[in-house]
Design a protein around this motif. Structure first.
Motif, PDB file in Angstrom:
ATOM      1  N   ALA A 248      -4.798   9.714 -11.008  1.00 62.65           N
ATOM      2  CA  ALA A 248      -3.659   9.506 -10.110  1.00 62.65           C
ATOM      3  C   ALA A 248      -4.223   9.086  -8.760  1.00 62.65           C
ATOM      4  CB  ALA A 248      -2.826  10.774  -9.961  1.00 62.65           C
ATOM      5  N   GLY A 249      -3.619   8.093  -8.165  1.00 63.00           N
ATOM      6  CA  GLY A 249      -4.052   7.636  -6.849  1.00 63.00           C
ATOM      7  C   GLY A 249      -3.246   8.306  -5.746  1.00 63.00           C
ATOM      8  N   TYR A 250      -3.018   7.551  -4.688  1.00 64.11           N
ATOM      9  CA  TYR A 250      -2.172   8.043  -3.600  1.00 64.11           C
ATOM     10  C   TYR A 250      -1.837   6.854  -2.701  1.00 64.11           C
ATOM     11  CZ  TYR A 250      -0.396  11.707  -0.430  1.00 64.11           C
ATOM     12  OH  TYR A 250       0.405  12.541   0.340  1.00 64.11           O
ATOM     13  N   PHE A 251      -1.499   5.744  -3.351  1.00 62.27           N
ATOM     14  CA  PHE A 251      -1.193   4.511  -2.630  1.00 62.27           C
ATOM     15  C   PHE A 251       0.306   4.265  -2.656  1.00 62.27           C
ATOM     16  CE2 PHE A 251      -0.168  -0.039  -2.966  1.00 62.27           C
ATOM     17  CZ  PHE A 251      -0.698  -0.488  -1.776  1.00 62.27           C
ATOM     18  N   PRO A 252       0.892   3.893  -1.514  1.00 59.41           N
ATOM     19  CA  PRO A 252       0.283   3.660  -0.200  1.00 59.41           C
ATOM     20  C   PRO A 252       0.414   4.855   0.732  1.00 59.41           C
ATOM     21  CG  PRO A 252       2.468   2.738  -0.202  1.00 59.41           C
ATOM     22  CD  PRO A 252       2.289   3.407  -1.555  1.00 59.41           C
ATOM     23  N   MET A 253       0.692   6.038   0.189  1.00 65.40           N
ATOM     24  CA  MET A 253       0.976   7.198   1.024  1.00 65.40           C
ATOM     25  C   MET A 253      -0.196   7.568   1.927  1.00 65.40           C
ATOM     26  SD  MET A 253       2.590   7.130  -2.053  1.00 65.40           S
ATOM     27  CE  MET A 253       1.855   8.250  -3.246  1.00 65.40           C
ATOM     28  N   GLY A 254      -1.417   7.566   1.367  1.00 64.39           N
ATOM     29  CA  GLY A 254      -2.560   7.987   2.176  1.00 64.39           C
ATOM     30  C   GLY A 254      -3.850   7.271   1.883  1.00 64.39           C
ATOM     31  N   LEU A 255      -3.954   6.615   0.720  1.00 64.73           N
ATOM     32  CA  LEU A 255      -5.184   5.943   0.314  1.00 64.73           C
ATOM     33  C   LEU A 255      -4.897   4.507  -0.078  1.00 64.73           C
ATOM     34  CD1 LEU A 255      -6.671   8.759  -1.971  1.00 64.73           C
ATOM     35  CD2 LEU A 255      -7.521   8.123   0.288  1.00 64.73           C
ATOM     36  N   SER A 256      -5.811   3.608   0.243  1.00 64.34           N
ATOM     37  CA  SER A 256      -5.676   2.220  -0.194  1.00 64.34           C
ATOM     38  C   SER A 256      -6.265   2.069  -1.583  1.00 64.34           C
ATOM     39  CB  SER A 256      -6.391   1.279   0.779  1.00 64.34           C
ATOM     40  OG  SER A 256      -7.800   1.441   0.680  1.00 64.34           O
ATOM     41  N   LEU A 257      -5.756   1.111  -2.340  1.00 64.06           N
ATOM     42  CA  LEU A 257      -6.321   0.830  -3.647  1.00 64.06           C
ATOM     43  C   LEU A 257      -7.733   0.285  -3.531  1.00 64.06           C
ATOM     44  CD1 LEU A 257      -3.200  -0.691  -5.455  1.00 64.06           C
ATOM     45  CD2 LEU A 257      -4.219   1.561  -5.829  1.00 64.06           C
ATOM     46  N   ASP A 258      -8.014  -0.460  -2.467  1.00 65.45           N
ATOM     47  CA  ASP A 258      -9.384  -0.936  -2.262  1.00 65.45           C
ATOM     48  C   ASP A 258     -10.350   0.233  -2.171  1.00 65.45           C
ATOM     49  OD1 ASP A 258      -9.201  -4.029  -1.624  1.00 65.45           O
ATOM     50  OD2 ASP A 258      -7.510  -3.079  -0.607  1.00 65.45           O
ATOM     51  N   ARG A 259      -9.991   1.240  -1.396  1.00 70.08           N
ATOM     52  CA  ARG A 259     -10.880   2.387  -1.269  1.00 70.08           C
ATOM     53  C   ARG A 259     -11.004   3.139  -2.590  1.00 70.08           C
ATOM     54  NH1 ARG A 259     -10.554   7.793   2.679  1.00 70.08           N
ATOM     55  NH2 ARG A 259     -12.472   8.702   1.819  1.00 70.08           N
ATOM     56  N   ILE A 260      -9.875   3.398  -3.232  1.00 73.10           N
ATOM     57  CA  ILE A 260      -9.900   4.172  -4.471  1.00 73.10           C
ATOM     58  C   ILE A 260     -10.807   3.505  -5.497  1.00 73.10           C
ATOM     59  CG2 ILE A 260      -8.537   4.893  -6.453  1.00 73.10           C
ATOM     60  CD1 ILE A 260      -6.160   5.253  -4.502  1.00 73.10           C
ATOM     61  N   PHE A 261     -10.613   2.207  -5.736  1.00 73.51           N
ATOM     62  CA  PHE A 261     -11.332   1.567  -6.830  1.00 73.51           C
ATOM     63  C   PHE A 261     -12.779   1.241  -6.472  1.00 73.51           C
ATOM     64  CE2 PHE A 261      -7.136   1.412  -8.526  1.00 73.51           C
ATOM     65  CZ  PHE A 261      -7.323   1.474  -9.900  1.00 73.51           C
ATOM     66  N   SER A 262     -13.078   1.082  -5.190  1.00 75.45           N
ATOM     67  CA  SER A 262     -14.487   0.917  -4.823  1.00 75.45           C
ATOM     68  C   SER A 262     -15.237   2.230  -4.994  1.00 75.45           C
ATOM     69  CB  SER A 262     -14.616   0.405  -3.387  1.00 75.45           C
ATOM     70  OG  SER A 262     -14.119   1.362  -2.455  1.00 75.45           O
ATOM     71  N   GLU A 263     -14.603   3.356  -4.661  1.00 69.60           N
ATOM     72  CA  GLU A 263     -15.257   4.651  -4.813  1.00 69.60           C
ATOM     73  C   GLU A 263     -15.317   5.108  -6.271  1.00 69.60           C
ATOM     74  OE1 GLU A 263     -13.767   7.627  -2.184  1.00 69.60           O
ATOM     75  OE2 GLU A 263     -14.117   6.423  -0.380  1.00 69.60           O
ATOM     76  N   LEU A 264     -14.366   4.675  -7.094  1.00 68.83           N
ATOM     77  CA  LEU A 264     -14.430   5.028  -8.513  1.00 68.83           C
ATOM     78  C   LEU A 264     -15.711   4.531  -9.166  1.00 68.83           C
ATOM     79  CD1 LEU A 264     -10.778   4.473  -9.854  1.00 68.83           C
ATOM     80  CD2 LEU A 264     -12.039   6.628  -9.812  1.00 68.83           C
ATOM     81  N   GLU A 265     -16.273   3.453  -8.638  1.00 71.56           N
ATOM     82  CA  GLU A 265     -17.508   2.905  -9.196  1.00 71.56           C
ATOM     83  C   GLU A 265     -18.637   3.936  -9.195  1.00 71.56           C
ATOM     84  OE1 GLU A 265     -18.002   0.072 -10.623  1.00 71.56           O
ATOM     85  OE2 GLU A 265     -16.113  -0.950 -10.180  1.00 71.56           O
ATOM     86  N   ASN A 266     -18.564   4.893  -8.290  1.00 70.27           N
ATOM     87  CA  ASN A 266     -19.655   5.860  -8.146  1.00 70.27           C
ATOM     88  C   ASN A 266     -19.335   7.232  -8.735  1.00 70.27           C
ATOM     89  OD1 ASN A 266     -21.347   4.047  -6.652  1.00 70.27           O
ATOM     90  ND2 ASN A 266     -19.992   4.370  -4.891  1.00 70.27           N
TER      91      ASN A 266
END
Length: 289
Positions: A248-266
């Motif tokens: 589950a994400g949190y877009f656009p309430m508090g997190l951007s999809l760019d941030r979520i999916f770039s960090e998922l890589e790690n």
């Protein structure tokens, strides 16, 4: 293994904005906020916890804009809160294959709320109900008697209930969301699927113990940037809990999809965990097939 590119993602917490600002997004629990910063300065009531809250540009069609953002990140479907607002009904009609819905509910509503849940399920096919226990006004704990009619209704309709657990981000009391409250609910409602939202911290180890104990209890990663996923949750997903942890994400309430999916890589999920985490567990729990 990095996040696989060939898995169509199911996001179990995403929002469709209706305007560029957030002035009315959190008004329903504003009476609980007492400090001046939360009431007057914050764009969203847990803003002190989030860096880079997404900016929303003015546009003529926020529904299409939301679908465009989903397409950029290979999100096949998204779970969106449903309050029978015109833009929500329009989203369901225009993109029935892209959105499914949970109805945020208030246990203080009693039988009126039970009747509303059944009507929304009948008329719109909602896939779940959700409760923010610390955000109810007056506040209602997870295991309070006012919650039981909602649990019974969800069990009868065979839809999950999504519950915020752990210390809430907004500066409001936490007692209502203590993870141990779930133990009684899982025991009394063995046929009810319960999905934890918003982290369960600082009781994430207890959340894992309860998921080991109760087959009807699940965890979603809403409102957490992937680099902050609790270690206990990652370890559980990589061992005995691969079928229990749901993206589950949190877009656009508090997190951007760019941030979520770039960090998922790690995120160090095992190869076999990724498809379950990103898609399969949500598909099964919310009966998307």
């Amino acid at each position: 293994m990095p996040i696989p590119k060939d898995v169509r993602v199911i996001d179990t917490m995403l929002g469709i904005p209706t305007r560029a600002d957030r002035a009315d997004w959190y008004s329903w629990f504003k009476p609980l906020l007492r400090d001046a910063e939360s009431r007057q300065a914050f764009e969203m009531p847990a803003q002190y916890m989030f860096k880079g809250v997404p900016k929303i540009d003015e546009c003529d069609d926020y529904i299409a804009w939301t679908v465009e953002q989903m397409d950029r990140f290979n999100i096949e479907k998204a779970l969106v809160g449903f309050g029978e607002q015109p833009h929500e009904i329009e989203a369901k009609e225009r993109f029935p294959d892209r959105f499914f819905f949970d109805a945020p509910v208030d246990p203080n509503g009693g039988m009126d709320e039970v009747r509303r849940i059944k009507r929304l399920h009948r008329d719109y096919g909602i896939s779940a109900i959700s409760v923010f226990p610390s955000g109810t006004f007056p506040q209602v704990p997870i295991n309070h008697k006012y919650m039981f009619p909602l649990y019974a209704t969800a069990a009868e309709l065979d839809i999950p209930v999504l519950l915020n657990v752990g210390i809430p981000g907004p500066r409001i009391p936490m007692e209502n969301q203590r993870v141990e409250h779930l133990d009684e609910i899982c025991w009394f409602f063995p046929d009810l699927k319960i999905v934890m939202r918003h982290g369960a911290e600082p009781w994430e180890a207890l959340a894992v113990k309860l998921m080991l104990k109760w087959p009807n209890l699940y965890y979603s990663t809403s409102a957490f940037a992937p680099k902050h996923y609790p270690k206990a949750i990652i370890d559980y997903a990589n061992t005995r809990g691969a079928d229990k942890i749901i993206y589950a994400g949190y877009f656009p309430m508090g997190l951007s999809l760019d941030r979520i999916f770039s960090e998922l890589e790690n995120v160090p999920f095992k190869d076999e965990v990724w498809p379950k985490f990103l898609r399969d567990n949500a598909r099964r729990v919310f009966k998307l097939d």
